[in-house]
Design a protein around this motif. Structure first.
Motif, PDB file in Angstrom:
ATOM      1  N   MET A 360      25.276 -17.334  -9.353  1.00 16.17           N
ATOM      2  CA  MET A 360      26.184 -16.483 -10.124  1.00 16.17           C
ATOM      3  C   MET A 360      26.451 -15.167  -9.402  1.00 16.17           C
ATOM      4  O   MET A 360      27.596 -14.685  -9.381  1.00 16.17           O
ATOM      5  CB  MET A 360      25.605 -16.242 -11.519  1.00 16.17           C
ATOM      6  CG  MET A 360      25.504 -17.507 -12.355  1.00 16.17           C
ATOM      7  SD  MET A 360      24.769 -17.249 -13.995  1.00 16.17           S
ATOM      8  CE  MET A 360      26.113 -16.391 -14.827  1.00 16.17           C
ATOM      9  N   MET A 364      30.194 -13.929  -8.173  1.00 17.72           N
ATOM     10  CA  MET A 364      30.815 -12.673  -8.598  1.00 17.72           C
ATOM     11  C   MET A 364      31.301 -11.849  -7.403  1.00 17.72           C
ATOM     12  O   MET A 364      32.177 -10.992  -7.543  1.00 17.72           O
ATOM     13  CB  MET A 364      29.833 -11.835  -9.416  1.00 17.72           C
ATOM     14  CG  MET A 364      29.419 -12.422 -10.757  1.00 17.72           C
ATOM     15  SD  MET A 364      30.789 -12.788 -11.873  1.00 17.72           S
ATOM     16  CE  MET A 364      30.829 -14.584 -11.770  1.00 17.72           C
ATOM     17  N   ILE A 396      27.867 -13.328 -18.343  1.00 17.71           N
ATOM     18  CA  ILE A 396      28.712 -12.717 -17.320  1.00 17.71           C
ATOM     19  C   ILE A 396      29.237 -11.365 -17.799  1.00 17.71           C
ATOM     20  O   ILE A 396      29.268 -10.386 -17.035  1.00 17.71           O
ATOM     21  CB  ILE A 396      29.876 -13.655 -16.938  1.00 17.71           C
ATOM     22  CG1 ILE A 396      29.331 -14.900 -16.230  1.00 17.71           C
ATOM     23  CG2 ILE A 396      30.893 -12.936 -16.052  1.00 17.71           C
ATOM     24  CD1 ILE A 396      30.387 -15.954 -15.942  1.00 17.71           C
TER      25      ILE A 396
END
Length: 411
Positions: A360, A364, A396
């Motif tokens: 993740m 990003m 998120i």
């Protein structure tokens, strides 16, 4: 036409005058929109501030304008997801979020890195410490640790924690003797990582609010950062490296919290230190590390796979003897050492949290200048977390709310 320090520049701002390096070279022509890659380039070149166009901002782009860029943004982002299963719901959700973020930047005129760009540049002047044929992980670590010692504040703190005479006042006194550690712990205590209702102004209050065990774990992460110096700037911008590390730590804490795991501070630290083995490779084998980075870029493979091709092993094979030498708690080491193969860890669920957090954090960064394809994703890791897919947008969003201020506590 204000002159703005580069750390205060927001991608999307426009250079009002030519940006020059200290030795007079042109770094960016006037009138250009400044993107994340420009800021990283400015730092490497020694540019400290830039004349910014102070014309009134036009405001954020509308959804129609963003939608017009979605097809191009999806094509750009898709290249980074090449090693992932596009049908996995987690991968699909991440891809959609990233494509939207890239489209938003494109609508604002932010220039994205081209696929031909390389982070690694000329390192002909650098030399590896030892020949590749004998540069085994244990030997690299032994050579490194013979030359430099891990800061002993953590071990003194750990010894104090394990003492039957341990107390909050003794812990506080020990931390307070280290000015750098105290300052960073206070910045963390006042960051969104904790979101306490009032300002935390003393170490005593930080220990009282966070807890002695958690402070000890955070001290481990903070002191480890201070160890790594002398990394060739041609290989990696250390601000970007630690930005990714803190982002991984923050995602790890958010995922651990969503998964209902106790002592989430240790996951923040595991995320923070998950790539320490890579720093040893950069430090001891800069020339070979360049080959690995170039191989990753030219062949569009994850860096971890390029390391295996170049070295015959990857950075987690280096972190294993390193963390053992430093006597890191095995509970923390296991997640770091197995974040690319969580099924092989003694505590698979713990390693799975770092595995997903790393994915993740890398995802990003696609919209802010990441140049490498995403690492492989083990579907079993997400299943081990036991987090419903509907929680992913919430995680998120929490990350995006907390990231900038949390990162600034370290970088």
């Amino acid at each position: 036409m204000p002159r703005v320090p580069i750390d205060a520049i927001i991608p999307g701002m426009v250079a009002a005058a030519d940006v020059a390096t200290p030795d007079g070279r042109l770094a960016l022509p006037a009138g250009q929109v400044i993107g994340p890659r420009h800021l990283e380039s400015f730092r490497r070149l020694g540019v400290t501030d830039v004349d910014i166009d102070d014309a009134p901002a036009e405001g954020p782009p509308g959804q129609d304008e963003i939608n017009r860029h979605l097809e191009g943004a999806a094509a750009y982002a898709g290249d980074f997801f090449a090693f992932l299963d596009p049908d996995h719901p987690v991968v699909l959700a991440l891809f959609r979020h990233v494509a939207e973020a890239v489209a938003r930047d494109m609508a604002r005129g932010v220039a994205l890195p081209s696929l031909e760009e390389r982070r690694a540049v000329n390192v002909e002047h650098l030399a590896d410490v030892m020949p590749m044929e004998i540069a085994a992980p244990a030997r690299l670590v032994a050579h490194e640790t013979e030359l430099a010692s891990f800061p002993d504040i953590y071990f003194r703190l750990k010894e104090e924690m394990e003492s039957p005479k341990s107390s909050m006042s003794r812990i506080t006194a020990l931390i307070s003797r280290d000015v750098s550690l105290s300052a960073k712990l206070l910045r963390l205590a006042n960051s969104p990582l904790y979101s306490f209702s009032g300002a935390v102004e003393t170490i005593e209050r930080a220990v009282a609010l966070i807890g002695m065990d958690q402070i000890s774990t955070l001290a481990l992460g903070v002191t480890a950062i201070n160890y790594f110096k002398g990394i060739p700037p041609e290989l990696v911008d250390m601000r970007s490296f630690w930005r990714h590390a803190v982002s991984c730590g923050l995602f790890a804490k958010l995922l651990a919290n969503a998964a209902g795991v106790n002592n989430v501070e240790r996951f923040f630290v595991e995320g923070l230190l998950h790539d320490t083995g890579r720093l040893i490779l950069f430090k001891k084998m800069p020339y070979a590390s360049t080959d690995a980075l170039l191989y990753a870029r030219e062949n569009r493979v994850p860096v971890v796979e390029a390391e295996r091709v170049t070295f015959g092993y990857c950075h987690t094979d280096v972190s294993k003897p390193l963390l053992a030498h430093w006597r890191f708690p095995s509970g923390i080491s296991d997640g770091i050492n197995h974040h690319h193969d969580p099924d092989e860890a003694k505590t698979p669920r713990q390693a799975a949290i770092i595995h997903v957090a790393d994915l993740m954090a890398n995802a990003m960064e696609i919209a802010i200048g990441n140049l490498y394809v995403l690492p492989p994703f083990e579907a079993s890791a997400w299943e081990m977390l036991g987090i419903g897919l509907e929680r992913l947008p919430e995680i998120i969003a929490e990350f995006e709310q907390q990231a900038a201020k949390t990162i600034s506590a370290f970088v």
